[in-house]
Design an enzyme around this catalytic site. Structure first.
Site, PDB file in Angstrom:
ATOM      1  N   GLU A  44       0.837  -1.198   0.000  1.00  0.00           N
ATOM      2  CA  GLU A  44       0.000   0.000   0.000  1.00  0.00           C
ATOM      3  C   GLU A  44       0.878   1.257   0.000  1.00  0.00           C
ATOM      4  O   GLU A  44       1.870   1.334   0.723  1.00  0.00           O
ATOM      5  CB  GLU A  44      -0.873  -0.021   1.253  1.00  0.00           C
ATOM      6  CG  GLU A  44      -1.776   1.191   1.433  1.00  0.00           C
ATOM      7  CD  GLU A  44      -2.657   1.062   2.678  1.00  0.00           C
ATOM      8  OE1 GLU A  44      -3.616   1.839   2.780  1.00  0.00           O
ATOM      9  OE2 GLU A  44      -2.385   0.189   3.542  1.00  0.00           O
ATOM     10  N   LYS A 131      -9.040   2.926  -3.097  1.00  0.00           N
ATOM     11  CA  LYS A 131      -9.555   2.450  -1.817  1.00  0.00           C
ATOM     12  C   LYS A 131     -10.931   3.066  -1.564  1.00  0.00           C
ATOM     13  O   LYS A 131     -11.081   4.282  -1.557  1.00  0.00           O
ATOM     14  CB  LYS A 131      -8.580   2.851  -0.708  1.00  0.00           C
ATOM     15  CG  LYS A 131      -8.715   2.114   0.605  1.00  0.00           C
ATOM     16  CD  LYS A 131      -7.555   2.510   1.528  1.00  0.00           C
ATOM     17  CE  LYS A 131      -7.482   1.634   2.752  1.00  0.00           C
ATOM     18  NZ  LYS A 131      -6.322   1.986   3.613  1.00  0.00           N
ATOM     19  N   CYS A 165      -5.548  -2.996   2.208  1.00  0.00           N
ATOM     20  CA  CYS A 165      -5.548  -2.976   3.669  1.00  0.00           C
ATOM     21  C   CYS A 165      -6.923  -3.342   4.250  1.00  0.00           C
ATOM     22  O   CYS A 165      -7.452  -4.400   3.950  1.00  0.00           O
ATOM     23  CB  CYS A 165      -5.046  -1.624   4.161  1.00  0.00           C
ATOM     24  SG  CYS A 165      -4.255  -1.682   5.789  1.00  0.00           S
TER      25      CYS A 165
END
Length: 311
Positions: A44, A131, A165
Site C-alpha cells: 500500500e 480504496k 488494507c
C-alpha cells in the site's frame, strides 16, 4: 498457463523522496523478475508513502498550519494517473516483463486517493482501484473511491483483482471481486498485526483464490530528518514491521509471513487448485443463495458536477 510464479515485495518507501522510491521500485521489481516472478505485488502507498505517526494537525474542530503544510508536502509525492509517473511504472513493468500491482498515492485535482495500479507484462495500465473506505485518520488525507475501481483485469496469467488494507474487511467488496472471477487476489497493505495472516487465509478460503499480500517494512530511518512521527526520532524504530504472505485457495500458507526485514517472497501458484477448491465451496455459484441474499454494486462514476449540453 496452469502454474504461475507469484511474488510479494516487502519493502518501505523512501518517504518524501519520490525519485529514490522509483529507483527502489525498479530495483526490487527487477530482483523479483530474476527470481522467476511473473506476477509481482507491492505494498500500500509504496509510491507516495504512508507517513505513519503523523496527525496532519487534526483535532476535533481544529486544523493547524503545520498540518496543512504536512498535507502539501505529502501531496507533492502523489502521482497523476495517467501521467508521467504512471508511465515510469509502466516502463518498470515492461523492462522486467512482469505483471505488476503497485500501491500508490494518486492525485485527482487537489484530492489524493490510496490506489492500486495494475500493469501487464508489456507495461500497459490495465486497471486502477481506489480504496473505497480509508480507515480512521486516513480519511483526513485520502478521498473515497467509487464502483468504477472494482476492477478484475483479465490477463494471460488469469484474472487479477484485489483490495487495499482494511478494505479486506468489507464483505461486500470481497463478494463483488469473487463474482468478477478473481483468481489472484492482490492485497497491498501496511497492516503488520499477527492477526492479518488469518484474515488473508479467510479471504483465500472464502474466495477459493490465491491471495498475495504485500506489506511495507518501514523504519523511522526511511524518512527524512524533519519527519516527526509520534513514535520518536530513533532511526531504528520500526514503524511498519511487515507480515507479507502468499496463501493458497485452500488456506495453506505458501510463503511467509515475514516480519522485521525487507524481503521478496515467491511461490508457485497452480491454477488447478482454484477449481479443486470450488468443488465444495463457490460463494458466487453453487454455495450461493440468491433467492435469499443479493448484492447490488453501483459501478456508475460518482461525479460532484455533471455538465449537460453542447461542448
Amino acid at each position: 498457463m496452469t502454474i504461475v510464479t507469484g511474488a510479494v515485495i516487502q519493502a518501505g518507501t523512501c518517504l518524501f523522496d519520490k525519485e529514490r522510491t522509483f529507483q527502489k521500485l525498479a530495483d526490487l521489481v527487477h530482483d523479483a523478475a530474476k527470481q522467476g516472478a511473473e506476477l509481482v505485488v507491492l505494498p500500500e502507498a509504496f509510491i507516495g508513502g504512508y507517513p505513519k505517526g503523523l496527525d496532519f494537525g487534526v483535532r476535533l474542530g481544529m486544523r493547524s498550519d503545520e498540518g496543512r503544510d504536512d498535507f502539501r508536502r505529502y501531496f507533492e509525492q502523489s502521482i497523476a494517473v495517467p501521467g508521467p509517473d504512471a508511465d515510469r511504472i509502466s516502463e518498470i513493468a515492461a523492462n522486467a516483463g512482469v505483471h505488476l500491482v503497485v500501491g500508490v498515492v494518486e492525485r485527482d485535482g487537489a484530492t489524493m486517493h490510496c490506489a492500486q495500479l495494475y500493469y501487464d507484462a508489456a507495461g500497459h495500465l490495465i486497471g486502477k482501484h481506489r480504496k473505497v473506505m480509508p480507515t480512521a485518520l486516513e480519511r483526513v488525507v485520502w478521498g473515497f473511491g467509487d464502483g468504477t475501481g472494482i476492477v478484475a483485469p483479465k490477463t494471460g496469467l488469469g484474472v487479477l483483482g484485489g483490495a487495499i488494507c482494511w478494505e479486506n474487511y468489507l464483505p461486500q467488496l470481497r463478494l463483488a471481486l469473487y463474482q468478477k472471477g478473481v483468481e489472484f487476489y492482490c492485497v497491498s497493505t501496511v497492516d503488520d498485526r499477527e492477526v492479518w495472516l488469518p484474515t488473508m487465509q479467510t479471504v483465500a478460503l472464502e474466495g477459493r483464490c490465491f491471495v498475495l499480500s504485500a506489506h511495507q517494512y518501514f523504519t523511522r530511518g526511511d524518512g527524512p530528518a524533519d519527519y516527526n512521527p509520534i513514535q520518536g526520532d530513533d532511526p531504528e524504530t520500526k514503524l511498519i514491521r511487515g507480515g507479507s504472505c502468499i496463501i493458497s485457495p485452500l488456506g495453506k500458507v505458501l510463503a511467509g509471513p515475514v516480519f522485521d526485514e525487507e524481503a521478496i517472497l515467491t511461490a508457485e501458484l497452480d491454477k488447478d487448485e482454484i477449481v479443486r477448491g470450488k468443488y465444495d465451496l463457490d460463494v458466487v455459484g453453487h454455495y450461493a443463495r440468491p433467492d435469499l441474499f443479493t448484492l447490488l454494486v453501483n459501478e456508475t462514476p460518482q461525479r460532484p458536477v455533471e455538465f449537460v449540453g453542447e461542448e
